[in-house]
Motif scaffolding. Sequence first.
Motif, PDB file in Angstrom:
ATOM      1  N   HIS A  62      -2.990  33.228  -9.682  1.00  0.00           N
ATOM      2  CA  HIS A  62      -3.990  34.289  -9.877  1.00  0.00           C
ATOM      3  C   HIS A  62      -3.358  35.497 -10.563  1.00  0.00           C
ATOM      4  N   GLU A  63      -2.135  35.811 -10.177  1.00  0.00           N
ATOM      5  CA  GLU A  63      -1.433  36.969 -10.746  1.00  0.00           C
ATOM      6  C   GLU A  63      -1.034  36.726 -12.201  1.00  0.00           C
ATOM      7  N   LYS A  64      -0.506  35.556 -12.484  1.00  0.00           N
ATOM      8  CA  LYS A  64       0.011  35.267 -13.832  1.00  0.00           C
ATOM      9  C   LYS A  64      -1.092  34.939 -14.830  1.00  0.00           C
ATOM     10  N   GLN A  65      -2.173  34.327 -14.382  1.00  0.00           N
ATOM     11  CA  GLN A  65      -3.314  33.983 -15.251  1.00  0.00           C
ATOM     12  C   GLN A  65      -2.915  33.124 -16.451  1.00  0.00           C
ATOM     13  N   ARG A  66      -1.982  32.196 -16.229  1.00  0.00           N
ATOM     14  CA  ARG A  66      -1.576  31.264 -17.292  1.00  0.00           C
ATOM     15  C   ARG A  66      -1.040  29.987 -16.658  1.00  0.00           C
ATOM     16  N   PRO A  67      -0.937  28.907 -17.428  1.00  0.00           N
ATOM     17  CA  PRO A  67      -0.347  27.678 -16.887  1.00  0.00           C
ATOM     18  C   PRO A  67       1.119  27.912 -16.501  1.00  0.00           C
ATOM     19  N   LEU A  68       1.527  27.270 -15.421  1.00  0.00           N
ATOM     20  CA  LEU A  68       2.891  27.451 -14.913  1.00  0.00           C
ATOM     21  C   LEU A  68       3.536  26.106 -14.618  1.00  0.00           C
ATOM     22  N   ARG A  69       4.856  26.115 -14.654  1.00  0.00           N
ATOM     23  CA  ARG A  69       5.648  24.953 -14.251  1.00  0.00           C
ATOM     24  C   ARG A  69       6.230  25.226 -12.860  1.00  0.00           C
ATOM     25  N   ALA A  70       6.728  24.205 -12.214  1.00  0.00           N
ATOM     26  CA  ALA A  70       7.302  24.352 -10.873  1.00  0.00           C
ATOM     27  C   ALA A  70       8.456  25.353 -10.894  1.00  0.00           C
ATOM     28  N   ARG A  71       9.252  25.346 -11.947  1.00  0.00           N
ATOM     29  CA  ARG A  71      10.371  26.296 -12.066  1.00  0.00           C
ATOM     30  C   ARG A  71       9.852  27.740 -12.106  1.00  0.00           C
ATOM     31  N   ASP A  72       8.755  27.957 -12.855  1.00  0.00           N
ATOM     32  CA  ASP A  72       8.175  29.300 -12.940  1.00  0.00           C
ATOM     33  C   ASP A  72       7.757  29.793 -11.553  1.00  0.00           C
ATOM     34  N   LEU A  73       7.168  28.912 -10.779  1.00  0.00           N
ATOM     35  CA  LEU A  73       6.724  29.283  -9.430  1.00  0.00           C
ATOM     36  C   LEU A  73       7.906  29.559  -8.512  1.00  0.00           C
ATOM     37  N   CYS A  74       8.968  28.771  -8.638  1.00  0.00           N
ATOM     38  CA  CYS A  74      10.170  29.012  -7.829  1.00  0.00           C
ATOM     39  C   CYS A  74      10.737  30.395  -8.131  1.00  0.00           C
ATOM     40  N   ARG A  99      -6.400  17.313  -5.011  1.00  0.00           N
ATOM     41  CA  ARG A  99      -7.550  17.897  -4.300  1.00  0.00           C
ATOM     42  C   ARG A  99      -8.512  18.616  -5.238  1.00  0.00           C
ATOM     43  N   GLY A 100      -8.163  18.683  -6.527  1.00  0.00           N
ATOM     44  CA  GLY A 100      -9.055  19.302  -7.502  1.00  0.00           C
ATOM     45  C   GLY A 100      -8.938  20.816  -7.570  1.00  0.00           C
ATOM     46  N   ILE A 101      -7.886  21.376  -7.010  1.00  0.00           N
ATOM     47  CA  ILE A 101      -7.701  22.825  -7.023  1.00  0.00           C
ATOM     48  C   ILE A 101      -6.973  23.262  -8.288  1.00  0.00           C
ATOM     49  N   LEU A 102      -5.996  22.463  -8.700  1.00  0.00           N
ATOM     50  CA  LEU A 102      -5.259  22.704  -9.937  1.00  0.00           C
ATOM     51  C   LEU A 102      -5.479  21.548 -10.902  1.00  0.00           C
ATOM     52  N   THR A 103      -5.100  21.780 -12.148  1.00  0.00           N
ATOM     53  CA  THR A 103      -5.141  20.730 -13.162  1.00  0.00           C
ATOM     54  C   THR A 103      -3.773  20.661 -13.816  1.00  0.00           C
ATOM     55  N   GLU A 104      -3.311  19.443 -14.059  1.00  0.00           N
ATOM     56  CA  GLU A 104      -2.057  19.262 -14.785  1.00  0.00           C
ATOM     57  C   GLU A 104      -2.424  19.007 -16.244  1.00  0.00           C
ATOM     58  N   THR A 105      -2.320  20.060 -17.065  1.00  0.00           N
ATOM     59  CA  THR A 105      -2.772  19.976 -18.451  1.00  0.00           C
ATOM     60  C   THR A 105      -1.872  19.091 -19.296  1.00  0.00           C
ATOM     61  N   GLU A 106      -0.595  19.087 -18.992  1.00  0.00           N
ATOM     62  CA  GLU A 106       0.371  18.159 -19.585  1.00  0.00           C
ATOM     63  C   GLU A 106       1.428  17.915 -18.526  1.00  0.00           C
ATOM     64  N   PRO A 107       2.257  16.907 -18.675  1.00  0.00           N
ATOM     65  CA  PRO A 107       3.212  16.613 -17.604  1.00  0.00           C
ATOM     66  C   PRO A 107       4.060  17.832 -17.225  1.00  0.00           C
ATOM     67  N   GLY A 108       3.935  18.239 -15.965  1.00  0.00           N
ATOM     68  CA  GLY A 108       4.723  19.345 -15.437  1.00  0.00           C
ATOM     69  C   GLY A 108       4.129  20.721 -15.649  1.00  0.00           C
ATOM     70  N   LEU A 109       3.001  20.829 -16.348  1.00  0.00           N
ATOM     71  CA  LEU A 109       2.376  22.125 -16.605  1.00  0.00           C
ATOM     72  C   LEU A 109       1.050  22.195 -15.857  1.00  0.00           C
ATOM     73  N   PHE A 110       0.952  23.144 -14.946  1.00  0.00           N
ATOM     74  CA  PHE A 110      -0.193  23.225 -14.045  1.00  0.00           C
ATOM     75  C   PHE A 110      -0.984  24.498 -14.307  1.00  0.00           C
ATOM     76  N   THR A 111      -2.293  24.382 -14.165  1.00  0.00           N
ATOM     77  CA  THR A 111      -3.168  25.528 -14.341  1.00  0.00           C
ATOM     78  C   THR A 111      -4.222  25.526 -13.248  1.00  0.00           C
ATOM     79  N   GLN A 112      -4.719  26.713 -12.942  1.00  0.00           N
ATOM     80  CA  GLN A 112      -5.738  26.836 -11.900  1.00  0.00           C
ATOM     81  C   GLN A 112      -7.104  26.511 -12.500  1.00  0.00           C
ATOM     82  N   ASN A 113      -7.888  25.730 -11.769  1.00  0.00           N
ATOM     83  CA  ASN A 113      -9.249  25.418 -12.203  1.00  0.00           C
ATOM     84  C   ASN A 113     -10.092  26.668 -12.125  1.00  0.00           C
ATOM     85  N   ARG A 114     -10.917  26.847 -13.123  1.00  0.00           N
ATOM     86  CA  ARG A 114     -11.813  27.994 -13.136  1.00  0.00           C
ATOM     87  C   ARG A 114     -13.208  27.538 -12.789  1.00  0.00           C
ATOM     88  N   PRO A 115     -13.939  28.270 -11.916  1.00  0.00           N
ATOM     89  CA  PRO A 115     -15.311  27.872 -11.579  1.00  0.00           C
ATOM     90  C   PRO A 115     -16.251  28.045 -12.767  1.00  0.00           C
TER      91      PRO A 115
END
Length: 115
Positions: A62-74, A99-115
């Motif tokens: 929510h803070e970053k508002q962009r796709p992130l990798r696991a390293r970015d989150l760490c 669970r449908g909360i995030l989407t993996e747009t490409e391998p290892g890159l995750f983004t938050q689903n927008r309503p």
Amino acid sequence: MRVEIDQLTARLNSIERDLEHVQITRQTATSLADGLDQDAPSPAEPELPEHPFYPQLLAVFHEKQRPLRARDLCEALDLGLLPKNVEGVRSKLKRLVARGILTETEPGLFTQNRP
């Protein structure tokens, strides 16, 4: 003829009882199905797993508002870039994708689903 009429009448009564049982069963099944539909979470509101780390992950998204990798989150959560930390975060991200909360747009890159 009377014997045959009595047999047919008995058979008709038996079939009518069976039909009544089927109708009752159908009503019961329909009411149970309606109850299940109301209890099920709506697709727009998937449930988070019960662990305090998941809201922290979503707060970073929510803070970053962009796709992130696991390293970015760490890095954002000050976990350090040890392989065990990165893999642990990645597995949690994959669980959120399932669970449908995030989407993996490409391998290892995750983004938050927008309503």
